[in-house]
Write a protein that holds these residues in place. Sequence first.
Motif, mmCIF file in Angstrom:
data_model
loop_
_atom_site.group_PDB
_atom_site.id
_atom_site.type_symbol
_atom_site.label_atom_id
_atom_site.label_comp_id
_atom_site.label_asym_id
_atom_site.label_seq_id
_atom_site.Cartn_x
_atom_site.Cartn_y
_atom_site.Cartn_z
ATOM 1 N N TYR A 488 0.831 -1.200 0.000
ATOM 2 C CA TYR A 488 0.000 0.000 0.000
ATOM 3 C C TYR A 488 0.871 1.257 0.000
ATOM 4 C CZ TYR A 488 -4.021 2.930 1.390
ATOM 5 O OH TYR A 488 -5.027 3.878 1.432
ATOM 6 N N ALA A 489 1.915 1.263 0.842
ATOM 7 C CA ALA A 489 2.808 2.425 0.913
ATOM 8 C C ALA A 489 3.513 2.651 -0.417
ATOM 9 C CB ALA A 489 3.830 2.220 2.022
ATOM 10 N N ALA A 490 3.941 1.582 -1.090
ATOM 11 C CA ALA A 490 4.622 1.723 -2.381
ATOM 12 C C ALA A 490 3.692 2.329 -3.421
ATOM 13 C CB ALA A 490 5.131 0.367 -2.848
ATOM 14 N N ALA A 491 2.434 1.905 -3.423
ATOM 15 C CA ALA A 491 1.462 2.446 -4.383
ATOM 16 C C ALA A 491 1.194 3.922 -4.116
ATOM 17 C CB ALA A 491 0.165 1.645 -4.307
ATOM 18 N N LEU A 492 1.047 4.300 -2.844
ATOM 19 C CA LEU A 492 0.812 5.702 -2.504
ATOM 20 C C LEU A 492 2.019 6.568 -2.857
ATOM 21 C CD1 LEU A 492 -0.900 5.226 0.985
ATOM 22 C CD2 LEU A 492 -2.023 5.907 -1.158
ATOM 23 N N GLU A 493 3.210 6.020 -2.722
ATOM 24 C CA GLU A 493 4.436 6.770 -3.007
ATOM 25 C C GLU A 493 4.684 6.930 -4.502
ATOM 26 O OE1 GLU A 493 7.653 7.822 -0.815
ATOM 27 O OE2 GLU A 493 5.674 8.514 -0.193
ATOM 28 N N HIS A 494 4.475 5.865 -5.271
ATOM 29 C CA HIS A 494 4.916 5.863 -6.668
ATOM 30 C C HIS A 494 3.767 5.880 -7.683
ATOM 31 C CE1 HIS A 494 8.991 5.098 -5.281
ATOM 32 N NE2 HIS A 494 8.508 4.134 -4.495
ATOM 33 N N GLY A 495 2.519 5.648 -7.248
ATOM 34 C CA GLY A 495 1.408 5.588 -8.187
ATOM 35 C C GLY A 495 1.367 4.247 -8.906
ATOM 36 N N VAL A 496 0.409 4.095 -9.823
ATOM 37 C CA VAL A 496 0.239 2.836 -10.544
ATOM 38 C C VAL A 496 0.240 3.106 -12.045
ATOM 39 C CG1 VAL A 496 -1.036 1.780 -8.657
ATOM 40 C CG2 VAL A 496 -2.295 3.012 -10.455
ATOM 41 N N ARG A 497 0.539 2.060 -12.802
ATOM 42 C CA ARG A 497 0.550 2.156 -14.264
ATOM 43 C C ARG A 497 -0.347 1.057 -14.798
ATOM 44 N NH1 ARG A 497 6.640 3.532 -16.220
ATOM 45 N NH2 ARG A 497 5.457 3.633 -18.172
ATOM 46 N N LYS A 498 -1.375 1.480 -15.539
ATOM 47 C CA LYS A 498 -2.321 0.519 -16.097
ATOM 48 C C LYS A 498 -1.942 0.060 -17.498
ATOM 49 C CE LYS A 498 -5.357 0.300 -12.738
ATOM 50 N NZ LYS A 498 -5.673 -0.988 -12.066
ATOM 51 N N SER A 499 -1.142 0.852 -18.184
ATOM 52 C CA SER A 499 -0.691 0.477 -19.523
ATOM 53 C C SER A 499 0.793 0.775 -19.650
ATOM 54 C CB SER A 499 -1.481 1.251 -20.598
ATOM 55 O OG SER A 499 -1.197 2.638 -20.505
ATOM 56 N N GLY A 503 2.019 7.049 -18.118
ATOM 57 C CA GLY A 503 2.830 7.325 -16.953
ATOM 58 C C GLY A 503 2.135 6.862 -15.688
ATOM 59 N N PRO A 504 2.813 6.979 -14.528
ATOM 60 C CA PRO A 504 2.198 6.558 -13.281
ATOM 61 C C PRO A 504 1.024 7.460 -12.906
ATOM 62 C CG PRO A 504 4.293 7.662 -12.874
ATOM 63 C CD PRO A 504 4.171 7.474 -14.353
ATOM 64 N N VAL A 505 -0.024 6.840 -12.392
ATOM 65 C CA VAL A 505 -1.227 7.544 -11.970
ATOM 66 C C VAL A 505 -1.290 7.502 -10.454
ATOM 67 C CG1 VAL A 505 -3.752 7.618 -12.065
ATOM 68 C CG2 VAL A 505 -2.420 6.916 -14.089
ATOM 69 N N PRO A 506 -1.439 8.655 -9.792
ATOM 70 C CA PRO A 506 -1.501 8.637 -8.332
ATOM 71 C C PRO A 506 -2.732 7.889 -7.834
ATOM 72 C CG PRO A 506 -1.069 10.850 -9.163
ATOM 73 C CD PRO A 506 -1.458 10.017 -10.337
ATOM 74 N N VAL A 507 -2.588 7.267 -6.687
ATOM 75 C CA VAL A 507 -3.713 6.600 -6.024
ATOM 76 C C VAL A 507 -3.815 7.137 -4.603
ATOM 77 C CG1 VAL A 507 -3.578 4.494 -7.408
ATOM 78 C CG2 VAL A 507 -2.251 4.682 -5.299
ATOM 79 N N ASP A 569 0.508 -3.405 -10.438
ATOM 80 C CA ASP A 569 0.353 -2.098 -11.079
ATOM 81 C C ASP A 569 1.423 -1.113 -10.596
ATOM 82 O OD1 ASP A 569 -1.840 -3.129 -12.346
ATOM 83 O OD2 ASP A 569 -3.323 -2.167 -11.028
ATOM 84 N N THR A 570 1.823 -1.232 -9.364
ATOM 85 C CA THR A 570 2.838 -0.328 -8.815
ATOM 86 C C THR A 570 4.224 -0.679 -9.334
ATOM 87 O OG1 THR A 570 1.540 -0.089 -6.792
ATOM 88 C CG2 THR A 570 3.857 0.556 -6.682
ATOM 89 N N GLY A 571 4.472 -1.948 -9.478
ATOM 90 C CA GLY A 571 5.805 -2.423 -9.862
ATOM 91 C C GLY A 571 6.438 -3.171 -8.699
ATOM 92 N N LEU A 572 6.743 -4.425 -8.914
ATOM 93 C CA LEU A 572 7.277 -5.241 -7.823
ATOM 94 C C LEU A 572 8.628 -4.729 -7.342
ATOM 95 C CD1 LEU A 572 6.312 -8.825 -9.090
ATOM 96 C CD2 LEU A 572 5.091 -7.366 -7.472
ATOM 97 N N ASP A 573 9.381 -4.104 -8.256
ATOM 98 C CA ASP A 573 10.661 -3.554 -7.835
ATOM 99 C C ASP A 573 10.469 -2.415 -6.838
ATOM 100 O OD1 ASP A 573 9.449 -2.035 -9.835
ATOM 101 O OD2 ASP A 573 11.377 -1.220 -10.537
ATOM 102 N N LYS A 574 9.422 -1.604 -7.066
ATOM 103 C CA LYS A 574 9.140 -0.504 -6.149
ATOM 104 C C LYS A 574 8.598 -1.022 -4.819
ATOM 105 C CE LYS A 574 8.328 2.953 -9.769
ATOM 106 N NZ LYS A 574 8.817 2.087 -10.861
ATOM 107 N N VAL A 575 7.861 -2.121 -4.856
ATOM 108 C CA VAL A 575 7.368 -2.727 -3.614
ATOM 109 C C VAL A 575 8.539 -3.217 -2.770
ATOM 110 C CG1 VAL A 575 6.049 -4.653 -2.641
ATOM 111 C CG2 VAL A 575 5.134 -3.372 -4.594
#
Length: 745
Positions: A488-499, A503-507, A569-575
């Motif tokens: 959850y923290a990684a997604a809030l920090e970096h956003g998600v990419r659906k395609s 670019g990354p979309v904030p959540v 969606d966030t990226g496993l590397d960012k997680v």
Amino acid sequence: MQLRVPEDGIPTTRAEKLQIPGGGRREISDDADIPFNTEETGRTSPTGDSPADAFGSRASPRSPAKATAPGQPGARRRRKAPKPAVGAATTAVVAVLGPWLRRVRPHYPRPGRTGWKRWVPSWRQTGGAVLASFGLSVLTLTVAYAVTDIPDDLNSYATQQDTVYFWADGTPMARAGWVHRQEMELDDVPEDVRWAVLAAENESFYSDPGISAKGLTRAILRTFGQGSTQGGSTITQQYVKNVYLSHEQTYSRKFTEAMMALKLDNKMSKDEILEGYLNTSWFGRGTYGIQRAAQAYYGKDVSELNASEGAFLAALLKGAGLYDPTLSAANRTRAEERWRWTLDRMVKIGKLSPEERAGYRTFPKPLESNPLYNTGEQSDYLVELATQHAKKTAHISDKDFDRGGYQVYTTFDKKRMDQLTKAVGAARDKARKDEPGAAKHVHYGAASVAVDGRILAIHGGPDHRKQGYNESNATTVPAGSAFQPFVYAAALEHGVRKSRDSGPVPVTGESVYNGDDKVPVTTPEGPYWDRSGRKVAAKNDGGRSYGQISLHRALASSVNTTFMQLGMDTGLDKVRATAQAAGLLHSSLGAQVPALTTGSSTPSAIRMASGYTTFAAEGRHTEPYTILKVTRNGHEVAMDTPVPRRAMDADTAAEVQSALTDAFRTAYPETAAKAGGNVAGKRGTTERDTAAWYVGTEKKVSTAVVVYRIDLAKSLEPLPLEGLGGTIADSVPYSIWSEALRPLG
């Protein structure tokens, strides 16, 4: 013909001594030419005949018929008479001193006396004997002093020390090492305590030469009377015995001790000797040195002792087995008498005023047992963990640390340790009673970590002496859904990419994801396939589907399917990077596959608690540590101090902490109401039921509890819990967690 023999007898050698006028003599060898002409020698044979007649027809068979004149060819040089020998000089001395020696020599029995008086020596004889004995004694002592050396190396017991560990409040926790000894500088020993020892043992210490003639005489008399060497030692002698010699009771050891004491007194200052003595003396209860004695009998450092307590410790120097009052009533009586005598002695020598003495009327009763012996069970796990951190942060090598002498002040909170140990013990006992077979291999790892990184408490196992495996620091079981806050923290920090091209979309916490059970995980290219050719999908606890659900609520409800897709969606590397920044070790993070988001990582209880503190600390993380301070013999050792660093944005941390607070309220509404909203936490389950977690934060302290099964005799492979983790409604990890933190809020 009649053979005429000289009066001096027949010569036995061929060399003759011929008498020379004037009493001189000369020697001639067999090869010398002997002139028998009476005109040359000036002497005839004793019978009046010529030499040839006296000795036969010829003086020598090798003599020529006619003597060769000196200077002529064939002539031989006569040998000169030898110089007087040493014996001649000795004879001359005896000739001069002889009459005097004959006058002073003793005559026994004495002439001119009758009866028993013949055997009584004269005053001259007595005085001579005394002077001779004194001179011989002085000579012997002088030679002994000259040949006695002070060894360069002390004996092993004089240099060996132990290391002491302290609770966070400064009270002793445990010790490690073969010898109970801690060296302290003399300045750290209160003056009243020093003089208590001197008054009891050697009040003339600062003025004597290192030995006491009166004491040595008394020791010798006692030795002859009782058959063993006793007493008579100054503090200098006792120090010599402690650090250089053995404690064998022999005359030679006592003599060597005295000689070394005299020499040491000239080599070292009195303060140096006293400091060494106080640091090496035996005080009983397994302790050497006054610092360790103060901790063993009063639970405090020597610097905190008063004159009364010092007087009791001084009594122990006479023999701890006779003066430790906890051993017997007779010992207490002796100890009190010696204690009073020592204080009175301090008054007599002017080191304690009568007014101060009047304030010490009650015997300072020591502790019933040595608190430093409180090892085993949990304390050894603490010692093991603290030792690792001390070596690392203070940069102490294994070799140096093994030398001992360190004081390690830890972060461990005794009250929290006791509560955690009690909570785990109750759960263990219940498991053994309800499921004795499965409980045989059950383990309970637990740790409490403050937001500033201090490790306050751990549970390492049932007993370190039986199981060295530390359950709180083991990285053997998956975190399961307790890992979701990092996703959850990684997604809030970096956003998600659906395609792929976007670019990354904030959540935010209100962003919505699918929460149904077994929803396939997708990528921008389509479904994610594993190596076996199957679509990857997560499973929710109990197979429950939640439909479209916000991320905030998904974390509170522990929806696995939502967080697996969110991680992709966030990226496993960012997680992985976010989890590591929050405090999890890189080595414990799972592979970079979708299962990472559902908790395939295997952090320890310590690291999970540390990771959750990052959310409570507004996104700042401090590496967990167990050491507040390290000193050696009273001097502080330089060490690295962990400092907080920014792991994530403060808003990110606040949102995760808010979701965890709601998670606690959702799961335990009644307890949350009593706690007043100051508690946040989350349970963690695994797909194969190999571990059950509960991690929560209360009053800026995060505590993680994990229950798992491993057969240590076979491998570290987790086994199914078989119900030992409890249920969602009756979670064993949560039960331990809540009991350890009671009261909550």
